[in-house]
Design an enzyme around this catalytic site. Sequence first.
Site, mmCIF file in Angstrom:
data_model
loop_
_atom_site.group_PDB
_atom_site.id
_atom_site.type_symbol
_atom_site.label_atom_id
_atom_site.label_comp_id
_atom_site.label_asym_id
_atom_site.label_seq_id
_atom_site.Cartn_x
_atom_site.Cartn_y
_atom_site.Cartn_z
ATOM 1 N N GLY A 161 0.989 -1.366 0.113
ATOM 2 C CA GLY A 161 0.016 -0.009 0.014
ATOM 3 C C GLY A 161 0.909 1.079 0.088
ATOM 4 O O GLY A 161 2.105 1.338 0.223
ATOM 5 N N GLN A 184 3.357 9.701 1.261
ATOM 6 C CA GLN A 184 4.596 9.172 1.368
ATOM 7 C C GLN A 184 5.737 9.477 0.223
ATOM 8 O O GLN A 184 6.760 9.197 0.407
ATOM 9 C CB GLN A 184 4.426 7.675 1.576
ATOM 10 C CG GLN A 184 3.606 7.064 2.850
ATOM 11 C CD GLN A 184 3.385 5.620 2.969
ATOM 12 O OE1 GLN A 184 2.788 5.430 2.403
ATOM 13 N NE2 GLN A 184 4.437 5.125 3.583
ATOM 14 N N CYS A 205 5.846 -0.367 7.672
ATOM 15 C CA CYS A 205 5.486 0.730 6.924
ATOM 16 C C CYS A 205 6.716 1.410 6.082
ATOM 17 O O CYS A 205 7.881 1.269 6.512
ATOM 18 C CB CYS A 205 5.095 2.274 7.914
ATOM 19 S SG CYS A 205 4.801 3.606 7.071
ATOM 20 N N LEU A 206 6.615 1.556 4.873
ATOM 21 C CA LEU A 206 7.471 2.028 4.175
ATOM 22 C C LEU A 206 8.207 3.253 4.264
ATOM 23 O O LEU A 206 9.341 3.633 4.148
ATOM 24 C CB LEU A 206 7.209 2.352 2.402
ATOM 25 C CG LEU A 206 6.907 0.879 1.841
ATOM 26 C CD1 LEU A 206 6.186 1.369 0.554
ATOM 27 C CD2 LEU A 206 7.671 -0.062 1.728
ATOM 28 N N HIS A 220 -4.455 1.663 7.844
ATOM 29 C CA HIS A 220 -3.019 2.289 7.837
ATOM 30 C C HIS A 220 -3.110 3.347 6.880
ATOM 31 O O HIS A 220 -2.429 4.357 7.013
ATOM 32 C CB HIS A 220 -2.061 1.163 7.584
ATOM 33 C CG HIS A 220 -0.641 1.418 7.247
ATOM 34 N ND1 HIS A 220 0.354 1.016 8.205
ATOM 35 C CD2 HIS A 220 0.131 2.074 6.509
ATOM 36 C CE1 HIS A 220 1.333 1.234 7.832
ATOM 37 N NE2 HIS A 220 1.110 2.071 6.955
ATOM 38 N N GLU A 221 -3.374 3.293 5.584
ATOM 39 C CA GLU A 221 -3.258 4.109 4.619
ATOM 40 C C GLU A 221 -4.071 5.272 4.812
ATOM 41 O O GLU A 221 -3.767 6.355 4.561
ATOM 42 C CB GLU A 221 -3.844 3.576 3.052
ATOM 43 C CG GLU A 221 -2.826 2.491 2.705
ATOM 44 C CD GLU A 221 -1.332 2.681 2.857
ATOM 45 O OE1 GLU A 221 -0.959 3.682 3.022
ATOM 46 O OE2 GLU A 221 -0.789 1.435 2.780
ATOM 47 N N HIS A 254 -2.477 7.592 7.139
ATOM 48 C CA HIS A 254 -1.396 8.270 6.613
ATOM 49 C C HIS A 254 -1.942 9.672 6.045
ATOM 50 O O HIS A 254 -1.388 10.741 6.209
ATOM 51 C CB HIS A 254 -0.738 7.642 5.194
ATOM 52 C CG HIS A 254 0.411 6.705 5.483
ATOM 53 N ND1 HIS A 254 1.513 7.366 6.243
ATOM 54 C CD2 HIS A 254 0.719 5.411 5.473
ATOM 55 C CE1 HIS A 254 2.491 6.339 6.323
ATOM 56 N NE2 HIS A 254 1.963 5.139 5.661
HETATM 57 O O1 GNR Z 1 3.912 -2.558 2.717
HETATM 58 C C1 GNR Z 1 3.112 -2.565 3.413
HETATM 59 N N1 GNR Z 1 2.876 -3.507 4.657
HETATM 60 C C2 GNR Z 1 2.254 -3.391 5.504
HETATM 61 C C3 GNR Z 1 1.986 -4.508 6.280
HETATM 62 C C4 GNR Z 1 1.013 -4.424 7.415
HETATM 63 C C5 GNR Z 1 0.192 -3.580 7.477
HETATM 64 C C6 GNR Z 1 0.179 -2.338 6.660
HETATM 65 C C7 GNR Z 1 1.282 -2.361 5.783
HETATM 66 S S1 GNR Z 1 1.304 -1.049 4.676
HETATM 67 C C8 GNR Z 1 2.831 -1.198 4.212
HETATM 68 C C9 GNR Z 1 3.232 -0.069 3.077
HETATM 69 C C10 GNR Z 1 3.041 1.251 3.516
HETATM 70 O O2 GNR Z 1 3.798 1.819 4.301
HETATM 71 N N2 GNR Z 1 1.908 1.946 3.411
HETATM 72 O O3 GNR Z 1 1.530 3.176 3.977
HETATM 73 NI NI NI Z 2 2.821 3.027 5.754
#
Ligand code: GNR
Ligand code: NI
Length: 185
Positions: free
Chosen positions: A46, A51, A94-95, A136-137, A140
């Site tokens: 995601g 980001q 999270c990236l 999660h997104e 963000h």
């Molecule tokens: O790649 C991602 N893996 C992930 C694993 C568990 C819960 C959420 C994520 S999102 C993350 C990519 C990211 O940072 N998206 O904002």
């Molecule tokens: Ni993230």
Amino acid sequence: MAKRDILIIPDKRLRLKSDPVKTVDKSVRALVDDMFETMYAAPGIGLAAIQIGVAQRVVTMDLAKKDEPPEPLVFINPEVVWSSDEKSIYDEGCLSIPEYYEEVARPKAVKVKFLDLDGKPQEIEADGLLATCLQHEIDHTNGVLFIDHISKLKRDMVMKKFKKAAKRGEYPAFEKDEEPSHHIG
Ligand code: GNR
Ligand code: NI
């Protein structure tokens, strides 16, 4: 299409509340293209536009497993309109916080309304990884990171580690942290 740099904490832009997309036009589709290229290259499942430094409420996602065909998903102006009382725990990453993983409890199921790439209103009910990733997104887009859902002790440890790494210039996409470093190395 272009791959963009992913912002890493403590980059302050990750704390911005992104603006809603007014019209789903060519520029939004170009942004989505760049986001997919960046997300697939990372690789991640995601990505929120902030980001890559764009404060617009745009999210890309692909939850297909490695041996499956790609399933690109786009959510514009996504918003949780219902969430279950039942929680589920997922080991999140999270990236923007590379190589750090921690368990986060979130509602197990959510209903999310959003616009698709044609600007058409849509609604989905999600559970499992899709529900976790959507939350999660959406976080963000509101300047919230998954470490905001863990203990302060753990969050402070992570922030400290990444502030130190930023000063050392360990991540190429790092923005300089507020105070200048007093020594080299
Ligand atoms: O790649 C991602 N893996 C992930 C694993 C568990 C819960 C959420 C994520 S999102 C993350 C990519 C990211 O940072 N998206 O904002
Ligand atoms: Ni993230």
